[in-house]
Structures are given as C-alpha cells and as structure tokens.
Motif scaffolding. Structure first.
Motif, PDB file in Angstrom:
ATOM      1  N   GLN A  77      57.077 183.262  56.224  1.00 33.00           N
ATOM      2  CA  GLN A  77      57.469 184.569  56.754  1.00 33.00           C
ATOM      3  C   GLN A  77      58.965 184.637  57.059  1.00 33.00           C
ATOM      4  OE1 GLN A  77      54.601 186.814  59.414  1.00 33.00           O
ATOM      5  NE2 GLN A  77      53.771 184.748  59.693  1.00 33.00           N
ATOM      6  N   LEU A  78      59.511 183.533  57.548  1.00 32.42           N
ATOM      7  CA  LEU A  78      60.930 183.526  57.914  1.00 32.42           C
ATOM      8  C   LEU A  78      61.844 183.682  56.707  1.00 32.42           C
ATOM      9  CD1 LEU A  78      60.935 180.742  60.673  1.00 32.42           C
ATOM     10  CD2 LEU A  78      61.320 183.196  61.003  1.00 32.42           C
ATOM     11  N   VAL A  79      61.382 183.263  55.532  1.00 33.91           N
ATOM     12  CA  VAL A  79      62.202 183.426  54.331  1.00 33.91           C
ATOM     13  C   VAL A  79      61.901 184.740  53.614  1.00 33.91           C
ATOM     14  CG1 VAL A  79      62.452 180.945  53.999  1.00 33.91           C
ATOM     15  CG2 VAL A  79      60.565 182.156  52.878  1.00 33.91           C
ATOM     16  N   GLY A  80      61.101 185.587  54.265  1.00 33.82           N
ATOM     17  CA  GLY A  80      60.850 186.921  53.732  1.00 33.82           C
ATOM     18  C   GLY A  80      59.724 187.028  52.729  1.00 33.82           C
ATOM     19  N   MET A  81      58.874 186.008  52.634  1.00 36.00           N
ATOM     20  CA  MET A  81      57.762 186.051  51.688  1.00 36.00           C
ATOM     21  C   MET A  81      56.471 186.436  52.403  1.00 36.00           C
ATOM     22  SD  MET A  81      58.608 182.563  49.530  1.00 36.00           S
ATOM     23  CE  MET A  81      57.143 182.748  48.515  1.00 36.00           C
ATOM     24  N   GLU A  82      55.491 186.855  51.623  1.00 34.83           N
ATOM     25  CA  GLU A  82      54.197 187.222  52.180  1.00 34.83           C
ATOM     26  C   GLU A  82      53.410 185.975  52.537  1.00 34.83           C
ATOM     27  OE1 GLU A  82      50.126 189.670  50.888  1.00 34.83           O
ATOM     28  OE2 GLU A  82      51.911 189.650  49.599  1.00 34.83           O
ATOM     29  N   MET A  83      52.788 185.992  53.719  1.00 40.57           N
ATOM     30  CA  MET A  83      52.030 184.837  54.184  1.00 40.57           C
ATOM     31  C   MET A  83      50.819 184.611  53.276  1.00 40.57           C
ATOM     32  SD  MET A  83      50.608 184.101  58.035  1.00 40.57           S
ATOM     33  CE  MET A  83      49.345 185.383  57.959  1.00 40.57           C
ATOM     34  N   PRO A  84      50.641 183.411  52.739  1.00 41.05           N
ATOM     35  CA  PRO A  84      49.523 183.170  51.816  1.00 41.05           C
ATOM     36  C   PRO A  84      48.190 183.111  52.557  1.00 41.05           C
ATOM     37  CG  PRO A  84      50.664 181.122  52.256  1.00 41.05           C
ATOM     38  CD  PRO A  84      51.458 182.206  52.940  1.00 41.05           C
ATOM     39  N   SER A  85      47.121 183.430  51.856  1.00 46.44           N
ATOM     40  CA  SER A  85      45.779 183.361  52.431  1.00 46.44           C
ATOM     41  C   SER A  85      44.774 183.124  51.324  1.00 46.44           C
ATOM     42  CB  SER A  85      45.433 184.655  53.178  1.00 46.44           C
ATOM     43  OG  SER A  85      44.078 184.639  53.595  1.00 46.44           O
ATOM     44  N   MET A  86      43.825 182.278  51.578  1.00 46.81           N
ATOM     45  CA  MET A  86      42.756 182.018  50.626  1.00 46.81           C
ATOM     46  C   MET A  86      41.938 183.280  50.374  1.00 46.81           C
ATOM     47  SD  MET A  86      39.859 179.047  50.889  1.00 46.81           S
ATOM     48  CE  MET A  86      38.654 178.771  49.590  1.00 46.81           C
ATOM     49  N   HIS A  87      41.945 184.169  51.347  1.00 41.34           N
ATOM     50  CA  HIS A  87      41.188 185.419  51.246  1.00 41.34           C
ATOM     51  C   HIS A  87      41.606 186.229  50.020  1.00 41.34           C
ATOM     52  CE1 HIS A  87      38.893 188.834  52.702  1.00 41.34           C
ATOM     53  NE2 HIS A  87      39.948 189.604  52.592  1.00 41.34           N
ATOM     54  N   SER A  88      42.886 186.173  49.676  1.00 39.04           N
ATOM     55  CA  SER A  88      43.398 187.010  48.595  1.00 39.04           C
ATOM     56  C   SER A  88      42.948 186.535  47.214  1.00 39.04           C
ATOM     57  CB  SER A  88      44.929 187.047  48.644  1.00 39.04           C
ATOM     58  OG  SER A  88      45.464 185.741  48.493  1.00 39.04           O
ATOM     59  N   ILE A  89      42.559 185.279  47.079  1.00 36.96           N
ATOM     60  CA  ILE A  89      42.155 184.761  45.770  1.00 36.96           C
ATOM     61  C   ILE A  89      40.642 184.672  45.618  1.00 36.96           C
ATOM     62  CG2 ILE A  89      44.299 183.430  45.587  1.00 36.96           C
ATOM     63  CD1 ILE A  89      42.648 180.915  46.145  1.00 36.96           C
ATOM     64  N   LEU A  90      39.891 184.938  46.700  1.00 35.51           N
ATOM     65  CA  LEU A  90      38.440 184.879  46.629  1.00 35.51           C
ATOM     66  C   LEU A  90      37.879 186.197  46.106  1.00 35.51           C
ATOM     67  CD1 LEU A  90      37.163 183.121  49.886  1.00 35.51           C
ATOM     68  CD2 LEU A  90      36.868 182.344  47.542  1.00 35.51           C
ATOM     69  N   PRO A  91      36.973 186.156  45.152  1.00 35.83           N
ATOM     70  CA  PRO A  91      36.288 187.390  44.757  1.00 35.83           C
ATOM     71  C   PRO A  91      35.539 187.989  45.944  1.00 35.83           C
ATOM     72  CG  PRO A  91      35.896 185.637  43.165  1.00 35.83           C
ATOM     73  CD  PRO A  91      36.574 185.003  44.341  1.00 35.83           C
ATOM     74  N   GLU A  92      35.470 189.290  46.003  1.00 38.45           N
ATOM     75  CA  GLU A  92      34.893 189.962  47.166  1.00 38.45           C
ATOM     76  C   GLU A  92      33.457 189.522  47.441  1.00 38.45           C
ATOM     77  OE1 GLU A  92      34.348 194.497  48.939  1.00 38.45           O
ATOM     78  OE2 GLU A  92      35.344 194.158  47.013  1.00 38.45           O
ATOM     79  N   GLN A  93      32.688 189.254  46.393  1.00 36.16           N
ATOM     80  CA  GLN A  93      31.285 188.888  46.584  1.00 36.16           C
ATOM     81  C   GLN A  93      31.107 187.500  47.188  1.00 36.16           C
ATOM     82  OE1 GLN A  93      32.776 189.526  43.738  1.00 36.16           O
ATOM     83  NE2 GLN A  93      32.050 188.261  42.029  1.00 36.16           N
ATOM     84  N   PHE A  94      32.199 186.724  47.263  1.00 40.33           N
ATOM     85  CA  PHE A  94      32.124 185.389  47.854  1.00 40.33           C
ATOM     86  C   PHE A  94      32.890 185.282  49.175  1.00 40.33           C
ATOM     87  CE2 PHE A  94      31.551 184.475  43.256  1.00 40.33           C
ATOM     88  CZ  PHE A  94      30.271 183.954  43.341  1.00 40.33           C
ATOM     89  N   ARG A  95      33.256 186.391  49.762  1.00 42.37           N
ATOM     90  CA  ARG A  95      33.983 186.370  51.034  1.00 42.37           C
ATOM     91  C   ARG A  95      33.023 186.491  52.208  1.00 42.37           C
ATOM     92  NH1 ARG A  95      38.641 190.867  49.660  1.00 42.37           N
ATOM     93  NH2 ARG A  95      39.658 189.743  47.936  1.00 42.37           N
ATOM     94  N   PHE A  96      33.309 185.722  53.252  1.00 45.68           N
ATOM     95  CA  PHE A  96      32.557 185.857  54.498  1.00 45.68           C
ATOM     96  C   PHE A  96      33.206 186.986  55.299  1.00 45.68           C
ATOM     97  CE2 PHE A  96      31.049 184.189  58.731  1.00 45.68           C
ATOM     98  CZ  PHE A  96      29.708 184.406  58.469  1.00 45.68           C
TER      99      PHE A  96
END
Length: 443
Positions: free
Chosen positions: A158-177
């Motif tokens: 975040q300090l270098v101006g990038m978006e914070m990564p998250s495993m949520h963004s790469i999981l298909p919706e049908q496999f998200r809790f």
C-alpha cells in the motif's frame, strides 16, 4: 483428581517439562510434522469452501482436518477418546431429540447434520510427550510470525501505491467462503486498508492468529524476536478482535510473565505509545473500545447484543428456553454473527446447551495440555466469532489444544505401540513342534 494451583503457573513448569526433553522417536516426529504442515495448509485455504446448499458453504478446512486425523490414526497412534465420544453421543442424541420436538424440516436438517460433522473431530486424541507437544507449539508461533510478515507485506504494498493483494480476488465465486468482509478501510473514507494477510478470511482472523502466537510465546519461551514480530503484526493488523483476545488471555498470561520481560515492557511503553500514536493505532483502539454502547457497531454486536438475546431467551417462554426454536432457525441480522453461547441456547435450548458445553470444555481442557493453550483457543471460540458452525474455529481448538494426551515418554511409546500393533502379534506365540523344550525352573 489433580488440583489446579496458582503455584503451578508461577513456577512456569512448561519451560522445563515442555522444552527439556530427550530426542523424539520416529512416530512423534511424524506427528509433529503432520500437524504443523496440516495446520499451515488449513490456514492457507480458509477462504476456500464448497457450496452445499443455497446459503450453506462448507470450508474445506473441515475436510482437510478429517484427512489429517485419518493420517494420524493410520501412522501417528491417534485413536478415539472414549469419554469424549460418550459426551459427543450424549450431546448429539439430545440435540436430535430437540430437533424432532421442533419439527425438523428439509431446510433445517442440513444444519443438524453439519453440527454432527463439525464436532466429530473433537473425539480423537493422540499420545504425545511434553517435548513433542512443545515443538508443535513452537511451530504454531513460527506460523504466527509468518502471518505477521504477511501483514508487513500488505502495508508495504500500500505504501508504494499498489493494490493490496488478496486470495479472494483469484478464487472463483463458487469456491469462496462468504459472509465475511475480506477487504475493508481502516475507517470510512480512508485510502488505507486493513491488512488481510492474503490467505485469511478477513482482518479479524489474521489479528487473532498473531495474537494466539503471541500468547503462546509469552507463556512459553518469551523470545524477544518472536514477541516483537507477533506483537507488531497484531498492532499493524488494526484488528480489534486480536487485541480483545490478548486482553481476554491476560488472566492466564499474568502467571507466566518473567520479571525481566515485564521490566523491558515497562521501559518500552513510552516508545511504543509514541509509535502507536503516530501510526493512528491509539485512535483505532479508542474507537474500538467505544463500540460496546453504540448500536450496530462490532463491539456492541459481538458482546452487548449477545447478552441481551441470552437474557431474553431465558426469561421468555419456558418451552423455547428448554428445547429452543430448532436448528438453523436463528434469526439472521445484517453484520451480526451469533456467538456459540447465544446460538446453541436459542436453537437447541438449555438442556442441550449444558451437554454441549460439558463436551466442549472437557475436549479442550485437561489431559496434560497446558492451560494457556486451551485458554487462548477457548476465548477465541467463545467470544470473538460466530464460531458454532464455522469449521475453522473448531479446527483451531482441536489442533492447538483438543486432540492431544500429554504423558511421560515411556507411557506415550507404550500406548502408541499397542495401538499400532497388528492384532495377530498380540496372540500367544506357539512354539513349533520340533523346537527344543524350555529349560525347567528348579524347585
């Protein structure tokens, strides 16, 4: 029956008995490795779930834990604890009776079956020496330090101006809790987001994970590096539940803190306060502590509202107080997770609640497991989450404290060898017909 005394805590027997130990045998090394890697995999996949029914998703953490238990039963000497199994059957039978009394339907039956599945993992135990269990606790602290490193990474990105990564963004919706806030700002309108540790369900889970490691390290080794890493990770997560878990653990932690560590902490307080004030942590803590009286806020929903519902249930109609309203029928409210005490009482009634809590506390406390390990997972389960039907929270209780029987090395080796020995080896050995007769004993 052994008694629990304050002197047991003041003398810190864990340092001598859980750290000073002979080399582990092959079976115990296998158990330590399996539990450590299994727990790491379960933690890293806590966002992954399988959609069973509309509105009902199963975390694969439960399936992975069942696989872990199966491996330990196969090679690690794990077996069923008879007393825990009896309590599980008593609770399960009572829950089934109350469900029938409340006209269980096709929409409520999955909730009942889910309860049986989640709490079946509590009935197993594996014999371990104190040294082997101490190594498992050390590895849990190491995993907590790694989680703190993920928090640092989130801030660096975040300090270098990038978006914070998250495993949520790469999981298909049908496999998200679902039903968790995966990414949230520190406060409304802030450009900064609370770290989620990439793999964790949300900020509260990474803060609780680091807080658990911090409590274990304080009560065991008190290594300054690990204390600094986990404590800073906890603060930088901006998660209120992690700080609450640390506060709830203070009654036990107090008896383990060495005077040297306490003196260092007092000397560093002005520096820590200055850093926390500059980083906005003080304002965050003040905001979170003021939430208990504010309707709709997290603190109010997690504590104040729960007590109100419990009191209303006990003071309400006698039938509902005794047998509940039925599994899966708890009223759903926006941004409100019912803690186990509330959910079990409202859905199953007072009678089942008593049996469940006897089963839960017996499964988590005792059998040689140090009280600080049982205490920290119990506080997390009881007060900080909607834990009753979230498999991950039960898994944490089992892996950290609930599935061990700590004994002397000789007893552990004997019990494990008996459990692993094939049945045919236990039969009397027959001497071949042409074998020489045994020498007679004089007299």
């Amino acid at each position: 029956m052994p008694t629990l005394s304050i002197d047991r805590f003041r003398k810190r027997p864990e340092k001598a008995s859980f750290d000073a130990h002979p080399p582990l045998d092959d079976r115990e090394r296998f158990v330590v490795r399996t539990v450590t890697w299994g727990y790491a995999l379960i933690t890293a996949t806590q966002k992954v779930a399988l959609l069973l029914f509309p509105g009902t998703a199963l975390q694969i953490a439960l399936l992975l834990t069942m696989g872990l238990i199966g491996i330990l039963c196969w090679r690690g000497g794990m077996g069923i604890d008879v007393r825990k199994a009896m309590l599980y059957l008593a609770f399960g039978a009572a829950a089934g009776v109350t469900a029938l009394a409340n006209n269980i339907t096709a929409t409520t039956l999955p909730s009942m079956l889910f309860v049986y599945a989640v709490y079946s993992i509590f009935i197993f135990s594996v014999p371990l020496s104190k040294g082997a269990y101490g190594k498992i606790l050390d590895n849990i602290v190491l995993l907590g330090a790694i989680a703190a490193g993920l928090v640092y990474m989130d801030w660096a990105v975040q300090l270098v101006g990038m978006e914070m990564p998250s495993m949520h963004s790469i999981l298909p919706e049908q496999f998200r809790f679902f039903n968790y806030i995966y990414i949230q700002p520190i406060e409304w309108g802030s450009p900064w987001y609370k770290p989620n540790g990439y793999f964790f369900l949300e900020t509260s889970f990474v803060s609780q994970f680091t807080a658990t490691a911090l409590v274990i390290e304080i009560c065991r080794r008190q290594r300054l590096l690990y204390l600094a890493v986990t404590a800073s990770g906890l603060l930088l997560s901006f998660g209120g539940t992690g700080l609450a878990l640390l506060a709830l653990s203070l009654p036990v932690v107090f008896f383990y803190v060495r005077p040297r560590l306490l003196l260092i902490g007092i000397m560093m307080l002005p520096l820590l306060f200055g850093v926390a004030l500059k980083a906005g942590l003080v304002d965050n803590i003040e905001t979170r502590t003021g939430e208990f009286s504010q309707e709709g806020k997290s603190g109010n929903q997690r504590f104040t509202k729960q007590g109100e519902v419990i009191a209303a249930t006990l003071m309400g109609p006698t039938r509902e107080a005794l047998v509940g309203i039925g599994p899966g029928r708890m009223p759903q409210r926006l941004n409100l997770l019912w803690i186990p005490a509330t959910k079990v009482l409202v859905e199953y009634g007072l009678f089942v609640s008593v049996l469940f809590w006897v089963f839960y506390f017996y499964s988590i406390f005792g059998r040689g497991v140090p009280i600080f390990a049982s205490w920290v997972v119990a506080m997390q389960y009881l007060f900080l989450n909607g834990s009753f039907l979230v498999p991950l929270l039960s898994v944490i209780c089992v892996i950290i404290a609930g599935m061990y029987r700590i004994e002397d090395p000789e007893k552990v080796a004997s019990a494990a060898s008996r459990r692993r020995a094939p049945t045919r080896l236990r039969r009397p050995i027959r001497r071949p017909a042409d074998a020489a007769p045994a020498a007679e004993t004089p007299g």
